[in-house]
Design a protein around this motif. Structure first.
Motif, PDB file in Angstrom:
ATOM      1  N   HIS A 102      -1.293  46.273  13.186  1.00 17.44           N
ATOM      2  CA  HIS A 102      -2.843  45.297  13.360  1.00 17.44           C
ATOM      3  C   HIS A 102      -3.931  45.539  12.109  1.00 17.44           C
ATOM      4  CE1 HIS A 102      -6.368  44.160  14.568  1.00 17.44           C
ATOM      5  NE2 HIS A 102      -5.392  43.450  16.439  1.00 17.44           N
ATOM      6  N   THR A 149      -6.748  47.419  13.361  1.00 19.60           N
ATOM      7  CA  THR A 149      -7.222  48.589  13.796  1.00 19.60           C
ATOM      8  C   THR A 149      -5.805  49.443  13.492  1.00 19.60           C
ATOM      9  OG1 THR A 149      -5.713  48.088  15.615  1.00 19.60           O
ATOM     10  CG2 THR A 149      -8.084  46.931  15.801  1.00 19.60           C
ATOM     11  N   LYS A 180      -3.022  49.332  14.287  1.00 22.40           N
ATOM     12  CA  LYS A 180      -2.396  50.211  15.379  1.00 22.40           C
ATOM     13  C   LYS A 180      -0.988  49.138  15.067  1.00 22.40           C
ATOM     14  CE  LYS A 180      -1.862  51.193  19.852  1.00 22.40           C
ATOM     15  NZ  LYS A 180      -1.929  52.293  20.666  1.00 22.40           N
ATOM     16  N   LYS A 239       0.497  34.941  26.623  1.00 19.39           N
ATOM     17  CA  LYS A 239      -0.385  35.678  26.089  1.00 19.39           C
ATOM     18  C   LYS A 239      -0.734  35.690  24.337  1.00 19.39           C
ATOM     19  CE  LYS A 239      -0.986  39.904  26.772  1.00 19.39           C
ATOM     20  NZ  LYS A 239      -1.082  41.298  27.752  1.00 19.39           N
ATOM     21  N   ARG A 252      -3.173  33.946  21.453  1.00 19.91           N
ATOM     22  CA  ARG A 252      -4.192  35.010  20.929  1.00 19.91           C
ATOM     23  C   ARG A 252      -3.815  34.981  19.078  1.00 19.91           C
ATOM     24  NH1 ARG A 252      -3.183  41.047  24.515  1.00 19.91           N
ATOM     25  NH2 ARG A 252      -4.653  40.469  25.892  1.00 19.91           N
ATOM     26  N   GLU A 282      -1.164  49.253  28.053  1.00 19.41           N
ATOM     27  CA  GLU A 282      -0.800  48.213  28.111  1.00 19.41           C
ATOM     28  C   GLU A 282      -1.749  47.144  27.631  1.00 19.41           C
ATOM     29  OE1 GLU A 282       2.598  46.570  27.905  1.00 19.41           O
ATOM     30  OE2 GLU A 282       1.956  44.536  27.104  1.00 19.41           O
ATOM     31  N   GLU A 283      -2.327  46.742  27.878  1.00 21.30           N
ATOM     32  CA  GLU A 283      -3.923  45.211  27.839  1.00 21.30           C
ATOM     33  C   GLU A 283      -4.357  45.732  26.917  1.00 21.30           C
ATOM     34  OE1 GLU A 283      -3.102  42.865  28.604  1.00 21.30           O
ATOM     35  OE2 GLU A 283      -2.060  41.821  30.325  1.00 21.30           O
ATOM     36  N   GLY A 295      -3.656  48.656  24.928  1.00 25.97           N
ATOM     37  CA  GLY A 295      -3.325  49.513  23.683  1.00 25.97           C
ATOM     38  C   GLY A 295      -2.243  48.821  22.956  1.00 25.97           C
ATOM     39  N   SER A 296      -2.266  47.117  23.176  1.00 24.28           N
ATOM     40  CA  SER A 296      -1.139  46.735  22.070  1.00 24.28           C
ATOM     41  C   SER A 296      -2.213  46.805  21.535  1.00 24.28           C
ATOM     42  CB  SER A 296      -0.748  45.534  22.974  1.00 24.28           C
ATOM     43  OG  SER A 296      -1.750  44.617  23.737  1.00 24.28           O
ATOM     44  N   CYS A 297      -3.314  46.421  21.240  1.00 28.66           N
ATOM     45  CA  CYS A 297      -4.381  46.167  19.412  1.00 28.66           C
ATOM     46  C   CYS A 297      -4.737  47.221  19.115  1.00 28.66           C
ATOM     47  CB  CYS A 297      -5.424  44.686  19.824  1.00 28.66           C
ATOM     48  SG  CYS A 297      -4.433  42.977  20.001  1.00 28.66           S
ATOM     49  N   HIS A 298      -5.587  47.764  19.658  1.00 30.18           N
ATOM     50  CA  HIS A 298      -5.902  48.974  19.289  1.00 30.18           C
ATOM     51  C   HIS A 298      -5.859  50.283  20.468  1.00 30.18           C
ATOM     52  CE1 HIS A 298      -9.188  48.180  22.630  1.00 30.18           C
ATOM     53  NE2 HIS A 298      -9.179  47.173  22.513  1.00 30.18           N
ATOM     54  N   LEU A 299      -6.720  51.447  20.538  1.00 35.26           N
ATOM     55  CA  LEU A 299      -6.029  52.755  21.106  1.00 35.26           C
ATOM     56  C   LEU A 299      -6.886  51.961  22.398  1.00 35.26           C
ATOM     57  CD1 LEU A 299      -5.575  55.565  21.097  1.00 35.26           C
ATOM     58  CD2 LEU A 299      -8.175  56.052  21.139  1.00 35.26           C
ATOM     59  N   ALA A 300      -5.907  52.976  23.122  1.00 33.67           N
ATOM     60  CA  ALA A 300      -7.079  52.340  24.828  1.00 33.67           C
ATOM     61  C   ALA A 300      -7.626  53.170  24.611  1.00 33.67           C
ATOM     62  CB  ALA A 300      -5.529  52.213  25.786  1.00 33.67           C
ATOM     63  N   ASP A 302     -11.923  37.650  20.125  1.00 35.61           N
ATOM     64  CA  ASP A 302     -11.515  36.990  20.448  1.00 35.61           C
ATOM     65  C   ASP A 302     -11.276  37.039  21.538  1.00 35.61           C
ATOM     66  OD1 ASP A 302      -9.708  37.451  17.728  1.00 35.61           O
ATOM     67  OD2 ASP A 302      -9.001  38.750  18.014  1.00 35.61           O
ATOM     68  N   ASP A 303     -10.079  35.652  22.085  1.00 37.93           N
ATOM     69  CA  ASP A 303      -9.964  35.450  23.584  1.00 37.93           C
ATOM     70  C   ASP A 303      -8.749  36.198  24.109  1.00 37.93           C
ATOM     71  OD1 ASP A 303     -10.090  34.327  25.960  1.00 37.93           O
ATOM     72  OD2 ASP A 303      -9.615  32.006  25.472  1.00 37.93           O
ATOM     73  N   LEU A 304      -8.763  36.947  24.559  1.00 36.92           N
ATOM     74  CA  LEU A 304      -7.682  37.645  25.262  1.00 36.92           C
ATOM     75  C   LEU A 304      -6.824  37.353  26.661  1.00 36.92           C
ATOM     76  CD1 LEU A 304      -9.570  40.927  25.954  1.00 36.92           C
ATOM     77  CD2 LEU A 304      -8.208  40.281  23.593  1.00 36.92           C
TER      78      LEU A 304
END
Lengths: 137, 379
Positions: free
Chosen positions: A80, A83, A85, A107, A111, B252-253, B255-260, B284-286
């Motif tokens: 990313h 971040t 990630k 999804k 995004r 999953e939701e 943690g995929s872009c940043h640390l959960a 961002d629109d999730l």
């Protein structure tokens, strides 16, 4: 027989020939959906092109492209941009989970198209891209 | 005059190990990063005091409490005599020195035991974990620090006394505590050497130290889900508190872009606001489904900062004003205060890069526990 069927038949032959292949070609259902949507969106639409999908993946929009985070190699993991990630590889050949869940694919298109293109992607762009990912060996 | 053994081996070992454990505990109290070491020295000190109490009853002649049963008044009188240069020489502990022995043993016991309760209350770790909450733990911590300060003062007084006595009676008392030997009139009874018990004491301390570091180094890092690389570089993590609830969907939701980020790091109202605005999530629109949002809230709200006793949850929640709804953990006053001293160069480190990258320094960031000893700034 239309081209999709031909393509499916051809990949079916390849699938049987390849020892590690999965039972169903990943993304085929997705491609069918996007194909139907693209026919509606563009009257002159005929078929997806993996080549166009590849160009789309690398095309710069301002400073960013899909490859900014996913790297130029769809078989490699990415990061990313903000971040840091870790992102798992995109090509199903390197990551079997990819293209297996249509809702998830949608999804992420939503995004990421917004992030990179500042707009939604068209059905043709999505289909081209999926066609390219599937073709990566 | 001839030279005889006054301090037996166990007593000398006790003396120096006690001094070392107190000094080390004092120094490692400085940073949360060394908490597990600090706790180790605390336990060591308690164990040593336990030994000394037994040795005061069954040890050799000059180690027994019965050989230096002086009250505070006798101690003061002796001190006054010393200052005027008239104090009689004692072969064992003199009346003023005896006060230091009793005070240091007593303060050491109180400081050690209060430390156990601080750890149990503030960190939910160790022998007293869960006995009570953060507030009480924090109060006991004030007392713990006060006792340690008092103990340090007594140590200084003891050192001054040793220097004064050594000078008055022209003998090196510190060296006697190393060799055990002192000059005495012929016929004065000597102490039994008790070498075997001394060696057993040393072996026990060594085994305790080795066991502690094995426990501190391997097992907890595994339990905290540390990665192999991280585990190899990891600081000792001796104590791990309660684990916090996890959710696969959250992982999953989020943690995929940043640390959960664990929900215990923000108040419930923050999560409600974030999820209500998921279509404007930091621009961002999730695009989350309503059902997914509902499931995420069902995990976040019962596990928000108000609901957990972990140090991070408790302190973050207390620091956020009641009328504020921070949307970033890095905006909470506790986070800001806690990270104020991190150098700019550390933030710029490519391994860190962003203030949102908690896992760069906190090995247990995914788990949300933010144990003190799991923190390490990458260099």
């Amino acid at each position: 027989m239309n081209r999709i069927s031909l393509l499916l038949a051809a990949t079916a032959v390849l699938t049987i020939a390849s020892p590690s292949a999965l039972a169903a070609q990943p993304g085929s259902a997705l491609l069918d959906t996007y194909h139907a949507a693209a026919m509606k969106e563009e009257p002159g639409f005929r078929d997806f092109s993996a080549r166009r999908g590849e160009q789309f993946f690398h095309a710069k929009h301002g400073d960013t492209s899909c490859a900014s985070c996913h790297t130029d190699n769809p078989k490699a993991g990415g990061k990313h941009a903000k971040t840091g990630k870790a992102i798992e590889p995109l090509a199903p050949v390197a990551n079997a989970k990819r293209l297996s869940d249509a809702a998830k694919v949608e999804k992420w298109f939503k995004r990421n198209c917004n992030d990179v293109l500042q707009r939604a992607c068209t059905a043709r762009e999505k289909g081209d891209f999926v066609a390219w990912l599937v073709s990566v060996k | 005059m001839k030279t005889i053994l006054v301090w037996d081996l166990p007593l000398r070992l006790f003396h120096w190990l006690f001094a070392f454990s107190f000094a080390a505990a004092w120094l490692t109290a400085e940073s949360d990063e060394w908490l597990s070491l600090h706790a180790f020295f605390g336990y060591l000190m308690l164990g040593l005091i336990g030994f000394r109490l037994v040795w005061g009853l069954v040890g050799s002649r000059y180690a027994r409490f019965s050989s230096f049963l002086y009250g505070p008044r006798a101690g003061l009188d002796y001190l006054r005599a010393s200052l005027t240069g008239h104090a009689a020489r004692h072969l064992g502990h003199n009346p003023a020195g005896s006060q230091a022995v009793y005070l240091l043993l007593g303060l050491g016991l109180l400081a050690g035991f209060s430390g156990l309760f601080v750890q149990g209350g503030e960190e939910q770790h160790g022998a007293t974990a869960g006995a009570f909450g953060y507030v009480v733990g924090n109060l006991i911590k004030e007392g713990h620090g006060f006792l340690a300060n008092l103990m340090l003062l007594v140590v200084f007084a003891h050192l001054a006394g040793v220097a004064l006595e050594s000078w008055l009676h022209k003998e090196n008392l510190a060296r006697s505590m190393v060799t055990g030997l002192k000059a005495a009139e012929p016929g004065t009874p000597a102490a039994r050497p008790n070498r075997l018990i001394g060696l057993l004491l040393l072996a026990a301390v060594t085994a305790f130290g080795a066991g502690w570091f094995f426990y501190a180094w391997h097992e907890p890092v595994e339990r905290m889900g540390g990665h192999d690389d991280a585990a190899r570089e990891a600081p000792p993590v001796a104590f791990v508190g309660k684990t916090l609830p996890e959710s696969a969907l959250w992982q999953e939701e989020c943690g995929s872009c940043h640390l959960a980020f664990h929900p215990s790091l923000l108040p419930a109202r923050s999560w409600q606001s974030l999820l209500a605005g998921q279509d404007r999530h930091f621009r961002d629109d999730l695009g989350l489904e309503a059902a997914t949002v509902a499931k995420l809230l069902a995990f976040a709200v019962p596990n928000s900062a108000e609901q957990h006793a972990s140090e991070a949850a408790w302190k973050i929640n207390r620091s956020v004003p009641a009328d504020a709804t921070p949307l970033r953990i890095t905006e909470t006053p506790y986070w800001v205060k806690k990270h104020r001293e991190i150098a700019a160069a550390d933030w710029k480190n490519p391994k860190v890069k962003s203030k949102a990258n908690c896992a760069a320094c906190h090995q247990d960031a995914e788990a949300g526990t933010y144990e003190d000893a799991a923190m390490r700034i990458p260099r």
